[in-house]
Enzyme design. Structure first.
Site, PDB file in Angstrom:
ATOM      1  N   GLY A 131       0.781  -1.216   0.000  1.00 33.26           N
ATOM      2  CA  GLY A 131       0.000   0.000   0.000  1.00 33.26           C
ATOM      3  C   GLY A 131       0.818   1.274   0.000  1.00 33.26           C
ATOM      4  O   GLY A 131       2.049   1.266  -0.069  1.00 33.26           O
ATOM      5  N   CYS A 143      11.425  -1.742   4.874  1.00 34.10           N
ATOM      6  CA  CYS A 143      10.557  -1.509   3.729  1.00 34.10           C
ATOM      7  C   CYS A 143       9.440  -0.507   4.069  1.00 34.10           C
ATOM      8  O   CYS A 143       9.703   0.681   4.160  1.00 34.10           O
ATOM      9  CB  CYS A 143      10.001  -2.837   3.212  1.00 34.10           C
ATOM     10  SG  CYS A 143       9.404  -2.725   1.500  1.00 34.10           S
ATOM     11  N   PHE A 144       8.214  -0.951   4.282  1.00 38.82           N
ATOM     12  CA  PHE A 144       7.149  -0.038   4.693  1.00 38.82           C
ATOM     13  C   PHE A 144       7.555   0.665   5.981  1.00 38.82           C
ATOM     14  O   PHE A 144       7.257   1.847   6.176  1.00 38.82           O
ATOM     15  CB  PHE A 144       5.854  -0.831   4.893  1.00 38.82           C
ATOM     16  CG  PHE A 144       4.595  -0.013   4.752  1.00 38.82           C
ATOM     17  CD1 PHE A 144       4.215   0.504   3.520  1.00 38.82           C
ATOM     18  CD2 PHE A 144       3.773   0.218   5.834  1.00 38.82           C
ATOM     19  CE1 PHE A 144       3.046   1.252   3.382  1.00 38.82           C
ATOM     20  CE2 PHE A 144       2.606   0.955   5.714  1.00 38.82           C
ATOM     21  CZ  PHE A 144       2.238   1.477   4.480  1.00 38.82           C
ATOM     22  N   GLN A 169       9.535   3.680   5.197  1.00 36.36           N
ATOM     23  CA  GLN A 169       8.696   4.788   4.771  1.00 36.36           C
ATOM     24  C   GLN A 169       7.966   5.419   5.961  1.00 36.36           C
ATOM     25  O   GLN A 169       7.783   6.637   6.011  1.00 36.36           O
ATOM     26  CB  GLN A 169       7.704   4.288   3.714  1.00 36.36           C
ATOM     27  CG  GLN A 169       8.388   3.800   2.446  1.00 36.36           C
ATOM     28  CD  GLN A 169       7.534   2.848   1.630  1.00 36.36           C
ATOM     29  OE1 GLN A 169       6.359   2.625   1.925  1.00 36.36           O
ATOM     30  NE2 GLN A 169       8.124   2.272   0.594  1.00 36.36           N
ATOM     31  N   ASN A 199      11.103  -5.163  -2.662  1.00 36.10           N
ATOM     32  CA  ASN A 199       9.723  -5.125  -3.143  1.00 36.10           C
ATOM     33  C   ASN A 199       9.095  -3.842  -2.655  1.00 36.10           C
ATOM     34  O   ASN A 199       8.452  -3.801  -1.611  1.00 36.10           O
ATOM     35  CB  ASN A 199       8.922  -6.328  -2.632  1.00 36.10           C
ATOM     36  CG  ASN A 199       7.454  -6.211  -3.017  1.00 36.10           C
ATOM     37  OD1 ASN A 199       7.132  -5.535  -3.978  1.00 36.10           O
ATOM     38  ND2 ASN A 199       6.581  -6.842  -2.266  1.00 36.10           N
ATOM     39  N   GLY A 256       7.143  -0.067  -4.184  1.00 36.64           N
ATOM     40  CA  GLY A 256       6.709   0.825  -5.246  1.00 36.64           C
ATOM     41  C   GLY A 256       6.670   2.268  -4.809  1.00 36.64           C
ATOM     42  O   GLY A 256       6.345   3.150  -5.612  1.00 36.64           O
ATOM     43  N   PHE A 257       6.969   2.518  -3.523  1.00 37.08           N
ATOM     44  CA  PHE A 257       7.020   3.873  -2.983  1.00 37.08           C
ATOM     45  C   PHE A 257       8.392   4.086  -2.361  1.00 37.08           C
ATOM     46  O   PHE A 257       9.099   3.129  -2.047  1.00 37.08           O
ATOM     47  CB  PHE A 257       5.932   4.079  -1.930  1.00 37.08           C
ATOM     48  CG  PHE A 257       4.531   4.031  -2.484  1.00 37.08           C
ATOM     49  CD1 PHE A 257       3.866   5.202  -2.827  1.00 37.08           C
ATOM     50  CD2 PHE A 257       3.877   2.819  -2.662  1.00 37.08           C
ATOM     51  CE1 PHE A 257       2.581   5.169  -3.334  1.00 37.08           C
ATOM     52  CE2 PHE A 257       2.589   2.768  -3.175  1.00 37.08           C
ATOM     53  CZ  PHE A 257       1.941   3.950  -3.518  1.00 37.08           C
ATOM     54  N   HIS A 277      14.838  -5.782   1.910  1.00 35.53           N
ATOM     55  CA  HIS A 277      14.457  -6.905   2.762  1.00 35.53           C
ATOM     56  C   HIS A 277      15.695  -7.693   3.207  1.00 35.53           C
ATOM     57  O   HIS A 277      16.111  -8.640   2.540  1.00 35.53           O
ATOM     58  CB  HIS A 277      13.504  -7.840   2.010  1.00 35.53           C
ATOM     59  CG  HIS A 277      12.151  -7.272   1.783  1.00 35.53           C
ATOM     60  ND1 HIS A 277      10.989  -7.895   2.187  1.00 35.53           N
ATOM     61  CD2 HIS A 277      11.759  -6.109   1.199  1.00 35.53           C
ATOM     62  CE1 HIS A 277       9.945  -7.146   1.860  1.00 35.53           C
ATOM     63  NE2 HIS A 277      10.391  -6.061   1.255  1.00 35.53           N
ATOM     64  N   GLU A 319      16.015  -9.820   5.540  1.00 38.14           N
ATOM     65  CA  GLU A 319      15.749 -11.218   5.921  1.00 38.14           C
ATOM     66  C   GLU A 319      15.920 -12.144   4.727  1.00 38.14           C
ATOM     67  O   GLU A 319      16.317 -13.294   4.868  1.00 38.14           O
ATOM     68  CB  GLU A 319      14.346 -11.362   6.518  1.00 38.14           C
ATOM     69  CG  GLU A 319      13.207 -11.358   5.546  1.00 38.14           C
ATOM     70  CD  GLU A 319      12.929  -9.994   4.934  1.00 38.14           C
ATOM     71  OE1 GLU A 319      12.270  -9.939   3.891  1.00 38.14           O
ATOM     72  OE2 GLU A 319      13.394  -8.972   5.490  1.00 38.14           O
TER      73      GLU A 319
END
Length: 379
Positions: free
Chosen positions: A237, A263-264, A267, A305, A307-308, A353, A355
């Site tokens: 998202g 990752c997220f 952000q 992975n 997209g933002f 990532h 991991e």
């Protein structure tokens, strides 16, 4: 409604929102599906990709031409189900060959209702996405196939990824604990925004007891487990929608608890510090992305992975409400921010990532860096 394609040659159609159409054969389930078309450059690790919650509502195009060679096993999934909304391959393996294989990839996709397409020129499709950017897409097979104009209208009516609030859809609904392996050294509260199974395992093997909390967890929930450190996971998202997790992270930063984000989570840290986020043209996905750790100068091959990305200055130290911050990691392909760190308190994050269940393992040291922060804070 979906059915299996095993042993058949059911026609299928892939329709992009800009009107480009690719035709092939159904792969996995028969029916229709919608999502954001993205491409993954990994030559291996397709099972980990499929079960990564970060791919929720995305249709993954595999750039490697031959997919499914090792079948599907029961050891490698990163979560309890396949999360991709669709799957695109060029040449699916006819017969898998691996001692751990239990079933074919086609069978697994069909069993979980994942609509896919094979026989597509994925090289041409990837070039199109690189030039035009990630976009909405639909895959149609069997009775779902109609005239091209009707299918295009369906695709253009599907929701976009920009503005999508998806973390709570993939995160655990109830807290659970991953016990430390061997002697317990620390307790970590992990906010699940779409966590992969290997992530708490990487912490557990370093003596960390991991309390995995729902995406809706509050600061009170986090500190109820009396954590030595707090972790924010990967997830799907648009980070611009994640006001709740940003607020929780700001509370963690205010208490100066050691913090690590992936990752997220990177952000979220960016937003918590006052930086903006933006959507990349086609994103980073795969297990072969070069990133430089600016604190060591070392270049790592990493799994991605996203997209933002975070909009932060690359070459200056920034003043934030929680002290000085700087970009710690950068992608060497396009200078996208791949990591942040605070200079005045124990907090850092990376966009990729570490991991890396499917490999590579160049960045596994970041879990040791998190342990070092907690050791220093305890001392």
């Amino acid at each position: 409604m979906t059915t299996s394609t095993r042993g058949t040659k059911v026609p299928a159609v892939l329709v992009l929102e800009d009107g480009r159409i690719f035709r092939g054969r159904a792969y996995g389930a028969v029916g229709e599906t919608f999502g954001e078309a993205v491409f993954s450059t990994g030559m291996t690790g397709y099972q980990e990709t499929l079960t990564d919650p970060s791919y929720h509502r995305q249709v993954v195009v595999m750039t490697a031409p031959h997919v499914g060679n090792t079948g599907v096993n029961d050891e490698d999934p990163e979560s309890g189900r396949i999360w991709v909304s669709g799957y695109v391959v060029r040449d699916p393996a006819r017969v898998p060959s691996n001692w751990r294989s239990r079933r074919t990839l086609d069978e697994e996709l069909a069993a979980q209702g994942v609509v896919g397409i094979s026989g597509v020129d994925t090289r041409a499709l990837t070039r199109h996405l690189r030039e035009r950017g990630a976009m909405r897409v639909g895959i149609f097979s069997g009775e779902a196939v109609a005239d091209d104009a009707a299918l295009l209208a369906k695709v253009q009516a599907a929701p976009q990824m920009k503005g999508a609030d998806l973390a709570a859809e993939v995160a655990t609904k109830e807290p659970y604990v991953v016990p430390a392996i061997g002697e317990k050294k620390f307790t970590v509260a992990a906010v699940d925004l779409g966590i992969k199974g290997m992530t708490p395992y990487r912490m557990a093997e370093r003596g960390i007891e991991v309390h995995v909390l729902p995406a809706t967890a509050t600061a009170e929930d986090v500190y109820a487990v009396n954590p030595d450190g707090v972790f924010f996971s990967n997830g799907p998202g648009d980070p611009a929608t994640a006001d709740g997790p940003v607020s929780v992270m700001q509370a963690v930063l205010a208490r100066r608890t050691p913090l690590f984000g992936i990752c997220f989570g990177n952000q979220i840290l960016g937003r918590a510090l006052g930086f903006g986020t933006y959507k990349l043209k086609y994103g980073h996905r795969g297990i072969n992305q070069p990133v430089q750790d600016r604190t060591t100068g070392k270049v790592e091959v990493t799994a991605h992975n996203h997209g933002f990305a975070v909009d932060a200055p690359l070459d200056t130290v920034s003043d934030t409400p929680f002290g000085r911050a700087e970009v710690s990691h950068v992608c060497l392909n396009d200078d996208v921010v791949e990591g942040l760190q605070l200079l005045d308190q124990p907090a850092f994050s990376v966009q990729y990532h570490p991991e890396a269940a499917a490999g590579p393992h160049d960045a596994a040291y970041l879990f040791d860096r998190f342990v070092s922060l907690m050791e220093a804070e305890r001392a």
